[in-house]
Design an enzyme around this catalytic site. Structure first.
Site, PDB file in Angstrom:
ATOM      1  N   GLU A  75      35.625 -21.577  11.725  1.00 52.03           N
ATOM      2  CA  GLU A  75      36.938 -20.943  11.852  1.00 52.03           C
ATOM      3  C   GLU A  75      37.681 -20.821  10.522  1.00 52.03           C
ATOM      4  O   GLU A  75      38.906 -20.695  10.498  1.00 52.03           O
ATOM      5  CB  GLU A  75      37.809 -21.728  12.842  1.00 52.03           C
ATOM      6  CG  GLU A  75      37.305 -21.674  14.265  1.00 52.03           C
ATOM      7  CD  GLU A  75      38.365 -22.166  15.236  1.00 52.03           C
ATOM      8  OE1 GLU A  75      38.984 -21.313  15.893  1.00 52.03           O
ATOM      9  OE2 GLU A  75      38.576 -23.387  15.325  1.00 52.03           O
ATOM     10  N   HIS A  96      43.958 -28.719  17.215  1.00 50.79           N
ATOM     11  CA  HIS A  96      43.988 -28.628  18.671  1.00 50.79           C
ATOM     12  C   HIS A  96      44.877 -29.754  19.194  1.00 50.79           C
ATOM     13  O   HIS A  96      44.598 -30.336  20.234  1.00 50.79           O
ATOM     14  CB  HIS A  96      42.566 -28.739  19.235  1.00 50.79           C
ATOM     15  CG  HIS A  96      41.558 -27.918  18.486  1.00 50.79           C
ATOM     16  ND1 HIS A  96      40.317 -28.380  18.107  1.00 50.79           N
ATOM     17  CD2 HIS A  96      41.636 -26.636  18.022  1.00 50.79           C
ATOM     18  CE1 HIS A  96      39.672 -27.420  17.442  1.00 50.79           C
ATOM     19  NE2 HIS A  96      40.448 -26.359  17.373  1.00 50.79           N
ATOM     20  N   HIS A 165      43.744 -23.017  23.084  1.00 50.71           N
ATOM     21  CA  HIS A 165      42.937 -23.458  21.950  1.00 50.71           C
ATOM     22  C   HIS A 165      43.697 -24.445  21.055  1.00 50.71           C
ATOM     23  O   HIS A 165      43.310 -25.595  20.929  1.00 50.71           O
ATOM     24  CB  HIS A 165      42.484 -22.214  21.168  1.00 50.71           C
ATOM     25  CG  HIS A 165      41.696 -22.484  19.932  1.00 50.71           C
ATOM     26  ND1 HIS A 165      41.151 -21.469  19.177  1.00 50.71           N
ATOM     27  CD2 HIS A 165      41.355 -23.621  19.286  1.00 50.71           C
ATOM     28  CE1 HIS A 165      40.508 -21.985  18.135  1.00 50.71           C
ATOM     29  NE2 HIS A 165      40.625 -23.292  18.179  1.00 50.71           N
TER      30      HIS A 165
HETATM   31 ZN    ZN Z   1      39.960 -24.379  16.563  1.00 52.31          ZN
END
Ligand code: ZN
Length: 233
Positions: A75, A96, A165
């Site tokens: 990511e 998160h 998320h």
């Molecule tokens: Zn993530």
């Protein structure tokens, strides 16, 4: 600040965010290169709590590693595309952290409930990945296009939620981005608790902006505490 000192702070930021319950085995924090605005530093794909200096990699804004090396975070485009879109941003935290997630899925806006959450302003925007990635993504920002879409939702805000998320916190410095990531989590906890007691009076726009401006002058103080906790001295 020297580049070596900045990298040391980036390592500390990784440890602090773990110790304060913002990241766990997942999540990451980056800092923009102080001399090259088109580059940033981010650890290799590794749990933040165990990051060391030698794990830090350098990336361009395409989120390609400058030197071939170990596996980077899937990511990383979160960081590259926010740095591209926001010249004022010099640090990005993606996490998160659990208390904010309910606010990404219920339509109840995450809003500043106390002065330390002032940076939340009128409430955190929410990134809906289905709008950019369709209904069958794995929820991760694994392409440049998804990073661009997330940066667009963030707009000029300090903090954005990602539906189902997590979140991104940005700042003009590592200390400010870490402050925001930690206090967004605290704000979410307080807001959930307060909502069980009754109707909440949130900070208004002026209170939020003024409190945020004051807090921005004080980011060193909690940073020293958080750093002491991870260094054990
Ligand atoms: Zn993530």
């Amino acid at each position: 600040m020297t580049l070596a000192a900045l990298i040391d702070d980036l390592v500390s930021a990784n440890h602090i965010l773990y110790n304060e319950g913002v990241v766990d085995g997942f999540g990451h924090v980056s800092v923009r290169h102080p001399e090259r605005a088109d580059r940033y530093f981010l650890a290799r794909s590794i749990a933040p709590a165990v990051v060391k200096r030698e794990d830090i990699m350098e990336f361009d804004l395409e989120s390609d590693a400058i030197e071939r090396g170990p596996r980077p975070y899937l990511e990383r485009f979160i960081h590259g595309e926010i740095y591209r879109a926001r010249r004022d941003v010099h640090a990005v935290v993606h996490s998160h952290s659990p208390s904010v997630i309910p606010f990404s899925v219920t339509g109840t806006r995450l809003q500043p409930i106390f002065h330390l959450g002032g940076f939340l302003g009128a409430g955190a925007p929410i990134f809906e990945i289905r709008e950019a990635g369709g209904p069958e993504t794995d929820m991760l920002i694994r392409t440049p296009d998804l990073g661009v879409a997330l940066a667009s939702t963030l707009g000029s805000a300090a903090y954005a939620l990602m539906r189902g998320h997590g979140s991104v916190a940005v700042g003009v410095s590592l200390k400010q981005a870490v402050f925001r990531a930690i206090y967004a989590e605290v704000n979410a906890r307080l807001q959930a608790n307060a909502s069980r007691l009754g109707e909440i009076t949130f900070l208004n726009a002026a209170e939020a902006a003024n409190a945020a401006a004051t807090n921005d002058q004080m980011v060193d103080r909690p940073w020293e505490l958080w750093k002491k906790r991870v260094s054990g001295s």
